[in-house]
Write a protein that holds these residues in place. Structure first.
Motif, mmCIF file in Angstrom:
data_model
loop_
_atom_site.group_PDB
_atom_site.id
_atom_site.type_symbol
_atom_site.label_atom_id
_atom_site.label_comp_id
_atom_site.label_asym_id
_atom_site.label_seq_id
_atom_site.Cartn_x
_atom_site.Cartn_y
_atom_site.Cartn_z
ATOM 1 N N UNK A 1 34.514 -59.156 21.507
ATOM 2 C CA UNK A 1 33.787 -60.406 20.991
ATOM 3 C C UNK A 1 32.964 -60.307 19.992
ATOM 4 N N UNK A 2 32.212 -59.060 19.739
ATOM 5 C CA UNK A 2 31.643 -58.887 18.673
ATOM 6 C C UNK A 2 32.391 -58.717 17.457
ATOM 7 N N UNK B 1 39.102 -68.005 12.667
ATOM 8 C CA UNK B 1 38.031 -67.079 11.997
ATOM 9 C C UNK B 1 38.527 -65.839 13.104
ATOM 10 N N UNK C 1 41.127 -74.481 13.827
ATOM 11 C CA UNK C 1 39.949 -74.037 13.188
ATOM 12 C C UNK C 1 38.801 -73.780 14.284
ATOM 13 N N UNK C 2 38.392 -74.786 15.013
ATOM 14 C CA UNK C 2 37.170 -74.501 15.787
ATOM 15 C C UNK C 2 37.471 -73.405 16.868
ATOM 16 N N UNK C 3 38.466 -73.047 17.410
ATOM 17 C CA UNK C 3 38.794 -72.238 18.465
ATOM 18 C C UNK C 3 39.199 -70.881 17.894
ATOM 19 N N UNK D 1 27.348 -71.316 17.466
ATOM 20 C CA UNK D 1 28.273 -71.614 16.746
ATOM 21 C C UNK D 1 29.178 -71.992 17.953
ATOM 22 N N UNK E 1 35.537 -60.369 17.130
ATOM 23 C CA UNK E 1 35.823 -61.437 16.563
ATOM 24 C C UNK E 1 35.055 -62.600 16.228
ATOM 25 N N UNK E 2 33.580 -62.361 16.658
ATOM 26 C CA UNK E 2 32.482 -63.172 16.106
ATOM 27 C C UNK E 2 32.070 -63.057 14.660
ATOM 28 N N UNK E 3 32.002 -61.696 14.566
ATOM 29 C CA UNK E 3 31.260 -61.109 13.243
ATOM 30 C C UNK E 3 32.307 -60.479 12.297
ATOM 31 N N UNK E 4 33.429 -59.975 12.666
ATOM 32 C CA UNK E 4 34.402 -59.362 11.786
ATOM 33 C C UNK E 4 33.997 -57.914 11.615
ATOM 34 N N UNK E 5 32.963 -57.386 12.207
ATOM 35 C CA UNK E 5 32.416 -56.153 12.094
ATOM 36 C C UNK E 5 33.303 -55.246 12.999
ATOM 37 N N UNK E 6 34.078 -54.045 12.253
ATOM 38 C CA UNK E 6 34.795 -53.309 12.812
ATOM 39 C C UNK E 6 36.214 -53.705 12.222
ATOM 40 N N UNK E 7 36.449 -54.906 11.698
ATOM 41 C CA UNK E 7 37.766 -55.048 10.970
ATOM 42 C C UNK E 7 37.833 -54.730 9.561
ATOM 43 N N UNK F 1 36.118 -66.283 6.263
ATOM 44 C CA UNK F 1 35.619 -67.408 5.286
ATOM 45 C C UNK F 1 36.807 -67.922 4.703
ATOM 46 N N UNK G 1 26.387 -57.504 9.271
ATOM 47 C CA UNK G 1 27.322 -56.449 8.664
ATOM 48 C C UNK G 1 26.699 -55.676 7.986
ATOM 49 N N UNK H 1 38.879 -69.902 7.188
ATOM 50 C CA UNK H 1 38.103 -71.293 7.281
ATOM 51 C C UNK H 1 38.371 -72.225 6.393
ATOM 52 N N UNK I 1 30.318 -52.822 8.404
ATOM 53 C CA UNK I 1 31.523 -53.610 8.152
ATOM 54 C C UNK I 1 32.630 -52.873 9.046
ATOM 55 N N UNK J 1 22.363 -62.085 16.437
ATOM 56 C CA UNK J 1 23.776 -62.277 17.018
ATOM 57 C C UNK J 1 23.737 -63.272 18.163
#
Lengths: 567, 101
Positions: free
Chosen positions: A552-553, A125, A120-122, B21, A555-561, A309, B96, A312, B101, B14
């Motif tokens: 990185x962006x 998400x 979970x920690x690594x 985190x 993976x951290x925020x989900x933006x683009x996914x 989310x 987002x 997680x 998104x 960000x």
């Protein structure tokens, strides 16, 4: 088997997904045909086929097939993941281990659980944010697709194959014991049913079968634990005290002097032979902990939820259920000492368990719930294997169709329909291979295979995923070299270890003396990835490093996914 | 797109999110590693330690300690989920909304 041999075999066998079965259940005597159990099992099969039929109507695209269209909730996924871990090995193997040695069983349970927080920690998400269908999606995100996918597909197939063999052999032996069916039939039944779930119902059916099974197993285990505790006024202390008395009496009966008998009785309350030298201890611990974070059929489940989310929360649910389940198993194991070991009806002439050493929980089911409950528990144990095998096959099939066919061969230009077709063909091929190998390995000791799968996952998949996610300097050459080195080192050291070199090949002494290769193979993989990456000055390396910030962006925020839905 | 990514990468919210985190997950991971390998190594170096009886009862110290490790794994997992839901998700949602998104 010698005492050391038993400990090792059990250590190897009890790695999560079912291999209690694999650890050949003593002299596997075929039982009398158990019609209650078969009836219960038939009811379960009917239910799962109904689920498959329902799921089949919802399975149209590759996304539906691989990931249930991303429509599984965190709670449901948590149960499905828990189902993957609450295998027949966990249930029968650990309770049998506690029945025999007491506390050691708890040490295993803990090893199985502690990988989840780390995952979970690594990773959980980030996996969801970057990948669509397979963990190779994530591992190859910013790298050259062909080489990385090929390495990932190889390690996925190896891990899946070793697991499958252990499952099939275990299934055959377990079913012969529980249902009184011949070995070959049992293996074929498992193969055919599993193929139907996966082929027609895809991930939707595979997940729901796993969820149904997880609830049945949790319910049945709760009932047994409560029934045991109820006999002791819900006082664990009274249960433990009685178990120590029983073990002391048994030791005295076996001819131990009174002091020795007391020591032996008391021994079930502390660590026994499982953990020997510190190096094996760390190595097995690392294989369990980091292997969990590298098992393809577990990682695959993070793509079935809609977002990070939910990924997680699914780990929290899974950790909670698995932890609860292991506590139940502990009570069940001690309950078996008190209620089974003292009842001649469950023992043979020498005082060993009828049907083999892994039958403690099954006999306890009869002791606390009669024949009907015994049938129910037997059906649940069989169901457990089916559900796990289905998940394994699906993850192997997706490695072939998604990673090899669609990405490597078709360069990402395969349409959903043809990818789906390749996937289904692969399922059939894997099922035939699994049945054949299951029959071929009937008499072999396959206990090492599950431990090998864990060591491979911890030594190849985990370092590759970890560094590709978290280290900007990582390059294509680095992960390819490191993944292969981890894979081969783990494979070779396992062959040279006591489990194969001595127990299977019959040499006098092992070349590699420890229980698991992970303490060497995993750091070696990390080191190789690092060394090759920092010395890599190719043009591709520049592209790989330049791709890190965007990865990185996302993976951290989900933006683009995009969501897991592909419509 | 490149431009939006570059702006996002330098957005202070960000940067703060990733740093907070990252620190939080590192601390939780290290706690879990120390406790688990501490447990395993305690057994490897001194088996008798965990077999000691809790004030003369049948129950040994190994039982509450073992169950404690299981409980800790669940608690740490819960702690992360709680904090991620409370502190991290709102920031991610805001980012987002702004960067697409």
């Amino acid at each position: 088997m010698t005492r050391g041999g038993i400990t090792l075999a059990v250590a190897l066998t009890l790695l999560p997904v079912s291999a209690a079965e694999a650890h050949a259940i003593g002299p596997a005597v075929q039982q009398a045909t158990n019609w209650t159990a078969i009836g219960m099992f038939a009811a379960f099969v009917a239910l799962t086929l109904a689920i498959t039929r329902w799921a089949a109507r919802r399975t149209r695209t590759a996304s539906d097939f691989y990931t249930a269209g991303g429509g599984i909730t965190g709670f449901q996924n948590g149960l499905a993941i828990a189902g993957d871990f609450m295998s027949a090995a966990s249930f029968l193997g650990i309770s049998a281990q506690i029945y025999a040695d007491g506390y050691d069983g708890l040490i295993y349970s803990i090893g199985f659980l502690v990988g989840w927080p780390i995952l979970l920690f690594l990773m959980a998400e980030r996996l969801r944010n970057l990948g669509r269908f397979t963990f190779a999606d994530v591992a190859s995100f910013r790298f050259a697709q062909t080489p990385v996918r090929m390495v990932a597909a190889c390690s996925t197939l190896l891990v899946v194959l070793f697991y499958l063999i252990a499952q099939m052999v275990g299934a055959g032996q377990l079913i012969r014991l529980l249902f009184g069916l011949p070995y070959g039939y049992a293996v074929i039944i498992v193969g055919v049913l599993m193929t139907m779930y996966v082929l027609f119902g895809g991930m939707t059916a595979t997940t729901w079968v796993q969820i149904v099974k997880a609830m049945m197993l949790l319910g049945a285990a709760s009932f047994m634990a409560i029934a045991v505790l109820a006999r002791f006024g819900f006082s664990p202390e009274a249960l433990f005290a009685r178990a120590v008395e029983v073990k002391t009496a048994l030791a005295a009966l076996a001819g131990a002097g009174s002091d020795e008998a007391v020591t032996k009785g008391r021994a079930i309350m502390g660590p026994g032979g499982f953990i020997k030298d510190p190096i094996s201890a760390i190595s097995i611990g690392a294989a369990l902990m980091f292997g969990t974070a590298g098992l393809p059929h577990i990682l695959m489940r993070f793509f079935t939820v809609p977002n990070a989310k939910a990924a997680r929360s699914s780990v929290l649910w899974a950790t909670g259920w698995i932890g609860y389940f292991y506590i139940l198993t502990f009570v069940i194991g001690f309950g078996a000492i008190v209620l089974v070991a003292t009842d001649p009806g469950f023992l043979d002439a020498e005082g060993a368990l009828r049907g083999g050493s892994n039958m403690a929980a099954i006999h306890l089911a009869q002791a606390v719930g009669g024949n009907l409950f015994l049938g129910f528990i037997s059906a649940v144990a069989f169901a457990t294997i089916l559900a796990v095998v289905a998940g394994l096959t699906l993850s192997g099939a997706s490695a072939v169709s998604h990673d090899l066919y669609a990405t490597v061969i078709k360069k990402g230009k395969a349409d959903s329909a043809s990818e789906l077709r390749v996937s289904r063909i692969t399922v059939l091929v894997l099922a035939v291979i699994a049945i054949l190998l299951g029959i071929l390995f009937e008499k072999q000791n396959v206990a090492f295979m599950v431990s090998l799968a864990f060591a491979l996952a911890a030594s190849a998949n985990f370092p590759v995923l970890f560094l590709s996610l978290l280290w900007s300097g990582c390059t294509t050459r680095g992960v390819v070299a490191g993944g292969l080195v981890g894979l081969l080192t783990a494979l070779v050291l396992t062959i040279l270890s006591p489990a194969i070199w001595v127990n299977v090949l019959g040499h006098a002494a092992p070349i590699f003396p420890y229980g698991s290769p992970t303490i060497f193979s995993m750091p070696l993989a990390f080191l190789t990835i690092w060394l090759v990456s920092i010395t890599d000055s190719s043009g591709r390396a520049a592209v790989d490093k330049a791709g890190y910030p965007a990865q990185r962006i996302r993976s951290e925020t989900g933006i683009g996914a995009s969501g897991a839905h592909d419509h | 797109m490149e431009d939006a990514a570059a702006r996002l990468a330098s957005d202070p919210r960000y940067i703060a999110l990733v740093r907070k985190r990252g620190r939080f997950t590192t601390v939780l991971t290290v706690i879990m590693l120390i406790v688990y390998f501490g447990f395993v190594l305690t057994i490897a170096f001194d088996k008798a330690l965990l077999a000691h009886s809790v004030s003369g009862r049948a129950t040994s110290w190994g039982i509450p300690i073992g169950l404690g490790v299981i409980a800790l794994a669940i608690v740490l997992t819960g702690l992360y989920v709680w904090r991620a839901n409370r502190d991290f998700d709102p920031v991610i949602d805001a980012l987002r909304a702004e960067y697409g998104a």
